[in-house]
Enzyme design. Structure first.
Site, PDB file in Angstrom:
ATOM      1  N   GLU A  82       0.794  -1.225   0.000  1.00 17.62           N
ATOM      2  CA  GLU A  82       0.000   0.000   0.000  1.00 17.62           C
ATOM      3  C   GLU A  82       0.829   1.279   0.000  1.00 17.62           C
ATOM      4  O   GLU A  82       0.427   2.277  -0.587  1.00 17.62           O
ATOM      5  CB  GLU A  82      -0.932   0.020   1.227  1.00 17.62           C
ATOM      6  CG  GLU A  82      -2.062  -0.994   1.178  1.00 17.62           C
ATOM      7  CD  GLU A  82      -3.156  -0.592   0.199  1.00 17.62           C
ATOM      8  OE1 GLU A  82      -3.053   0.491  -0.399  1.00 17.62           O
ATOM      9  OE2 GLU A  82      -4.098  -1.369   0.018  1.00 17.62           O
ATOM     10  N   SER A 343     -31.992 -29.478  50.479  1.00 20.24           N
ATOM     11  CA  SER A 343     -31.211 -30.005  51.607  1.00 20.24           C
ATOM     12  C   SER A 343     -29.774 -29.515  51.642  1.00 20.24           C
ATOM     13  O   SER A 343     -28.993 -29.986  52.476  1.00 20.24           O
ATOM     14  CB  SER A 343     -31.214 -31.540  51.553  1.00 20.24           C
ATOM     15  OG  SER A 343     -32.519 -32.053  51.702  1.00 20.24           O
TER      16      SER A 343
END
Length: 680
Positions: A82, A343
């Site tokens: 680029e 329980s």
């Protein structure tokens, strides 16, 4: 004329200097776009791995990144393809622009672009077009201004964050996660080339929409990289053979409920670090899906795992599926929903009773019919077992013995101990009552895991933490070291579920009233874990029990935590390790505090038949004789009520079963006596 030439040169220089100064002032006066665009809020685990990210406005995936977090081969490719003079120019590369103009003039079409990376950043930040001269001039001005005000690394960071990669993907991190399901720290040359090519034409080159165009664009980048000596010929050929990823991956949504909790707690934070372990979290989320197979589409599951030595939560599964609108209501975080614990509070009751000197694990306690005003607790199977050791009463999760102990301890003291352990119990209404021990209170799974972490730590309570850097509250003692060890010793003696590992995991199950909630909580020397299974809307699940439904999942959880359990450790020196016959007289049999001072002259006695008698079956009722005690009597055979409300001392029993039988008589004051006989 020769005399005027120096003056002309001076004028020309002055004009150039003035133009340069005017140009600099024009560049400095540039109104730059906002450079601090929003990036996705991220939630990470204890190792920095991404658990979840959130889109920014517009539904855009834009994740923060810096150049040092990106694969270096990709950066070399990007610069070479680029803007190969990126680190040399000041925003505009005149040579590249002249080359682009010359190529376009001579060929009649655009062969290469003249835009630098800085100019591309300017276009991205302002979302300006590329084809109009006005837009190009603006990009040049902004690019030159950017180079004056920010560093090259910052410009590169802006590109890596904002470059478009197709659809709602912006930035290389979003692209790498979406196309390759990984962070861009390590990319193959083929993957790097694809990410270089995509921003030039993100729609036309989307690999899931146009794989041929994506493949061709990738090949062009790879070819250029060989010429630029970024790649060797061998690397080039290997990259060409790598298939293009044509499926867009989903972004991570791991520990979704905990991530939401973190973000809602600190809405202004950009990043959240959690104590969770992503590998374990993913494994347990998979187990959650597996655990519900065949159990109905309305059931859900929740799991919590913590290191009780540090208090850090390592995994938290709020439901089997996070998607809203499904039958399981997966959007509800069931680790924080208040439900009846069944329980699972019983161990705490026994631990308090040990510390108060009411019982010892080898104390005998009577499992018999009892009534407290209008409250008459029953065991889950409706049977009574007579006298048995306290440790066996806990292992078998009997209801009556634990209610007898809560009556002695006091429900308010049980509530205070729960709060001291870090829970926030909610009562359905009124004052604490005896039913608390059987689940008559609201707690969360996370709180239960914290409660059991207290037991695993030798009775010291400490807050569970889930955010990195968070400091928990100071620890405080709830039960003694010896009581905590006794609980762990008893609970580790409970048989594992069928087909599960035989490791001695200290665990307890629970089932709430109406089978609405099933639980299993357990711990070893390092970790504590809990699982809840039920329906988020609280409707019953007929036939579901914690031991059958939740316990196997708990054992599977520990298998995924580690292959072998860590030992619980030896008993503290002060622990009383004695058989029943060696205990002090008051601890040999539980009768309650008041019973220690009760007169014994009128003690209930089952006088006939004598203990151990062998009797012939005659086909008639068996006659038993009772002496003393307070009428009426209740008679049990092998734990099951056989006659109630009896006011005679000679009682006829329809007992005809051959073999051993245990006959128990209980009077109105709660006294009992029993004999064991044999019918032949």
């Amino acid at each position: 004329m020769r005399r005027l030439w120096p003056l002309f040169l001076v004028a020309l220089l002055l004009f150039g200097a003035g133009a340069r100064d005017a140009f600099d002032r024009w560049i400095k006066a540039t109104d730059l776009p906002v450079l601090l665009a929003d990036t996705s809020v991220e939630v990470r685990d204890r190792n920095g791995d991404l658990l979840r990210a959130y889109t920014v406005d517009g539904g855009i995936w834009r994740l923060g990144i810096t150049p040092d977090q990106v694969d270096q081969t990709y950066l070399k490719m990007l610069i070479a393809y680029e803007d190969k003079r990126f680190f040399e120019h000041r925003g505009v590369d005149p040579r590249a622009m002249l080359r682009a103009v010359w190529q376009a003039t001579t060929s009649g079409q655009i062969v290469s672009g003249g835009s630098t990376l800085t100019m591309q950043v300017a276009r991205l930040m302002e979302d300006s077009g590329t084809g109009r001269w006005a837009g190009k001039l603006r990009q040049i001005r902004v690019a030159l201004a950017l180079e004056q005000q920010v560093s090259k690394d910052q410009i590169l960071t802006l590109y890596l964050t904002h470059a478009p990669f197709g659809g709602n993907l912006e930035g290389i991190r979003a692209a790498s996660l979406a196309w390759f399901r990984k962070e861009p720290t390590r990319l193959t040359p083929a993957q790097a080339a694809m990410l270089v090519a995509l921003p030039q034409s993100p729609t036309a080159r989307r690999p899931d929409k146009n794989p041929k165009a994506a493949t061709a664009a990738r090949e062009r980048v790879l070819t250029r990289m060989v010429a630029a000596r970024v790649l060797t010929q061998g690397a080039f050929e290997a990259a060409l053979s790598e298939p293009v990823s044509t499926t867009r991956q989903q972004f991570p949504t791991v520990a979704a409920h905990m991530a939401d909790r973190a973000v809602s707690g600190q809405p202004d934070a950009q990043s959240h670090g959690l104590t969770l372990n992503k590998t374990l979290q993913v494994s347990l989320e998979s187990l959650a899906d597996k655990a519900l197979q065949g159990l109905g589409e309305r059931l859900s599951v929740a799991m919590v795992v913590a290191d009780h030595t540090t208090g850090e939560i390592l995994a938290s599964v709020g439901s089997a599926g996070y998607a809203q609108g499904d039958h399981r209501q997966g959007f509800v975080d069931m680790t924080r929903a208040r439900r009846s614990p069944g329980s699972t509070l019983k161990p705490l009751v026994y631990g308090l009773a040990f510390d108060q000197g009411l019982v010892h694990p080898n104390t005998m306690i009577n499992d018999r019919p009892v009534r407290f005003g209008t409250y008459a607790p029953q065991n889950f199977d409706g049977a009574f077992r007579g006298e048995l050791r306290v440790s066996e009463a806990l292992k078998n999760s009997l209801n009556i013995p634990v209610v007898l102990l809560v009556d002695e301890i006091g429900p308010a003291n049980l509530m205070a101990a729960m709060r001291k352990a870090g829970t926030d119990p909610k009562l359905p209404g009124g004052k604490p009552g005896l039913a608390m021990a059987l689940g008559g209170v609201g707690v969360t799974l996370e709180e239960l895991v914290q409660l059991y972490a207290m037991q695993a730590r030798g009775g010291l309570a400490g807050e569970l933490i889930w955010r990195l850097g968070q400091k928990g509250e100071e620890t405080q003692r709830v039960i003694s070291r010896s009581a905590a060890w006794q609980l762990g010793h008893i609970l580790s003696g409970i048989a594992p579920p069928p087909g599960s590992s035989t490791n001695r995991l200290a665990y307890k199950t629970g089932t709430s009233y109406g089978h609405r909630d099933t639980w299993a909580i357990g711990y070893d020397g390092t970790h504590v874990a809990g699982v809840w299974i039920g329906r988020p809307d609280g409707t019953p699940v007929p036939g579901a029990f914690g031991a059958a439904v939740a316990a196997p999942v708990l054992f599977d959880m520990f298998q995924r935590i580690k292959p072998k359990l860590d030992p619980l450790g030896p008993p503290p020196p002060e622990t009383i390790l004695l058989a029943n016959a060696q205990l002090p007289q008051p601890l040999r049999q539980f009768r309650g505090r008041n019973a220690l001072f009760a007169p014994t002259q009128n003690a209930l006695k089952l006088s006939f038949p004598p203990n151990g008698a062998r009797l012939a079956r005659t086909g008639q009722d068996l006659t038993i004789k009772v002496r003393n005690g307070q009428k009426p009597y209740t008679v049990l055979a092998n734990g099951a009520p056989l006659a109630t409300g009896i006011r005679r001392e000679e009682i006829q029993l329809p007992l005809a079963e051959i073999g051993a039988s245990t006959i128990t008589v209980i009077d109105a004051a709660g006294q009992s006596d029993r004999v064991r006989i044999w019918l032949e």
